[in-house]
Design an enzyme around this catalytic site. Structure first.
Site, PDB file in Angstrom:
ATOM      1  N   CYS A 101     -95.183 -56.485-113.850  1.00 44.31           N
ATOM      2  CA  CYS A 101     -94.340 -57.337-114.690  1.00 44.31           C
ATOM      3  C   CYS A 101     -94.619 -58.821-114.401  1.00 44.31           C
ATOM      4  O   CYS A 101     -95.703 -59.308-114.709  1.00 44.31           O
ATOM      5  CB  CYS A 101     -92.872 -56.960-114.521  1.00 44.31           C
ATOM      6  SG  CYS A 101     -91.795 -57.604-115.834  1.00 44.31           S
ATOM      7  N   HIS A 130     -93.526 -51.044-116.045  1.00 43.00           N
ATOM      8  CA  HIS A 130     -92.995 -50.711-114.719  1.00 43.00           C
ATOM      9  C   HIS A 130     -93.396 -49.285-114.347  1.00 43.00           C
ATOM     10  O   HIS A 130     -92.721 -48.331-114.743  1.00 43.00           O
ATOM     11  CB  HIS A 130     -91.474 -50.847-114.707  1.00 43.00           C
ATOM     12  CG  HIS A 130     -90.995 -52.254-114.772  1.00 43.00           C
ATOM     13  ND1 HIS A 130     -90.747 -53.006-113.648  1.00 43.00           N
ATOM     14  CD2 HIS A 130     -90.749 -53.061-115.828  1.00 43.00           C
ATOM     15  CE1 HIS A 130     -90.357 -54.221-114.006  1.00 43.00           C
ATOM     16  NE2 HIS A 130     -90.351 -54.283-115.325  1.00 43.00           N
ATOM     17  N   GLU A 134     -92.994 -47.807-111.596  1.00 44.48           N
ATOM     18  CA  GLU A 134     -91.953 -47.197-110.764  1.00 44.48           C
ATOM     19  C   GLU A 134     -90.809 -46.616-111.587  1.00 44.48           C
ATOM     20  O   GLU A 134     -89.988 -45.848-111.063  1.00 44.48           O
ATOM     21  CB  GLU A 134     -91.406 -48.221-109.757  1.00 44.48           C
ATOM     22  CG  GLU A 134     -90.456 -49.256-110.327  1.00 44.48           C
ATOM     23  CD  GLU A 134     -91.136 -50.422-111.048  1.00 44.48           C
ATOM     24  OE1 GLU A 134     -90.419 -51.373-111.432  1.00 44.48           O
ATOM     25  OE2 GLU A 134     -92.361 -50.368-111.231  1.00 44.48           O
TER      26      GLU A 134
END
Length: 221
Positions: free
Chosen positions: A82, A192, A194
């Site tokens: 990001c 993202h 994650e």
């Protein structure tokens, strides 16, 4: 020695990134750190980030981390997430700030006039939610990830590279924008991993196993 340092400059989604890396690399030494020396000594470095680019760069400097992050971007496996992608560029429209200048190009805001879908529906900014990622190059971090896999995005700005070479993937919202770049030992993404379920975990697992040639080593060859 720390295997993986997750850089903490007060602006990242650190817990989610740390937990995801621990899941894919349970035997690795993983630390969340604001200590530049720990970052310098780590084998791999991850720079996440959320929020406004000017704030992120200010906090990076306030923690004395700029030099360590630049060193990592040149010399070791580096993953930007990001804002960790956006700060690598030369400049950003967000606050009209200069970035780290590691990748040639700029960061732009999604233009309100262009935010209309093909069906005429007005699109929201920030771009938030799941979107397809279309791979442009064959890269070790794409291993076992299907082309057009969906990843989770949250952003109001996107990167524009000066030349095509660093672009590793693109997405559409509603126009084409670069959502991943690859340069030597750097891989950085707008989405993202994650938060992106199996595709994201696979990318993180690939990062942990990746053995790139650093910029410094390339210069010696």
């Amino acid at each position: 020695m720390t295997d993986i340092a997750i850089v903490d400059y007060g602006m990242g989604n650190l817990r989610s990134v740390s937990k995801a890396l621990e899941h894919v690399a349970p035997d690795a030494s993983i630390v969340v750190t604001a200590d530049p020396e720990v970052v310098r000594k780590a084998g791999r470095v991850v720079v996440p980030g959320q929020g406004a680019m000017p704030d992120c760069l200010r906090e990076l400097d306030a923690h004395g981390l700029r030099g360590a992050v630049l060193d990592a971007a040149i010399n070791k496996p580096f993953l930007g997430i990001c804002i960790g992608l956006q700060m690598l560029f030369e400049s950003s429209e967000e606050g009209n700030v200069k970035g780290l200048g590691v990748v040639s190009g700029k960061v732009l805001r999604f233009p309100p006039a262009a935010m209309v879908s093909t069906s005429g529906q007005k699109l929201k900014v920030p771009h938030m939610g799941w979107n397809q990622v279309h791979q442009i190059i064959d890269h070790p971090l794409w291993k076992d990830i299907p082309n057009d896999a969906r990843f989770y995005f949250v952003h109001s700005y996107y990167v524009e590279t000066t030349s095509p070479e660093p672009a590793a993937a693109y997405s559409l919202y509603p126009f084409v924008f670069t959502c991943a770049v690859a340069k030597d030992n750097i891989f950085a993404v707008q989405f993202h991993p994650e938060k992106s379920h199996e595709a994201g975990l696979t990318l993180l697992r690939n990062f942990v196993q990746w053995e790139p040639i650093s910029h410094t080593d390339r210069a010696r060859m």
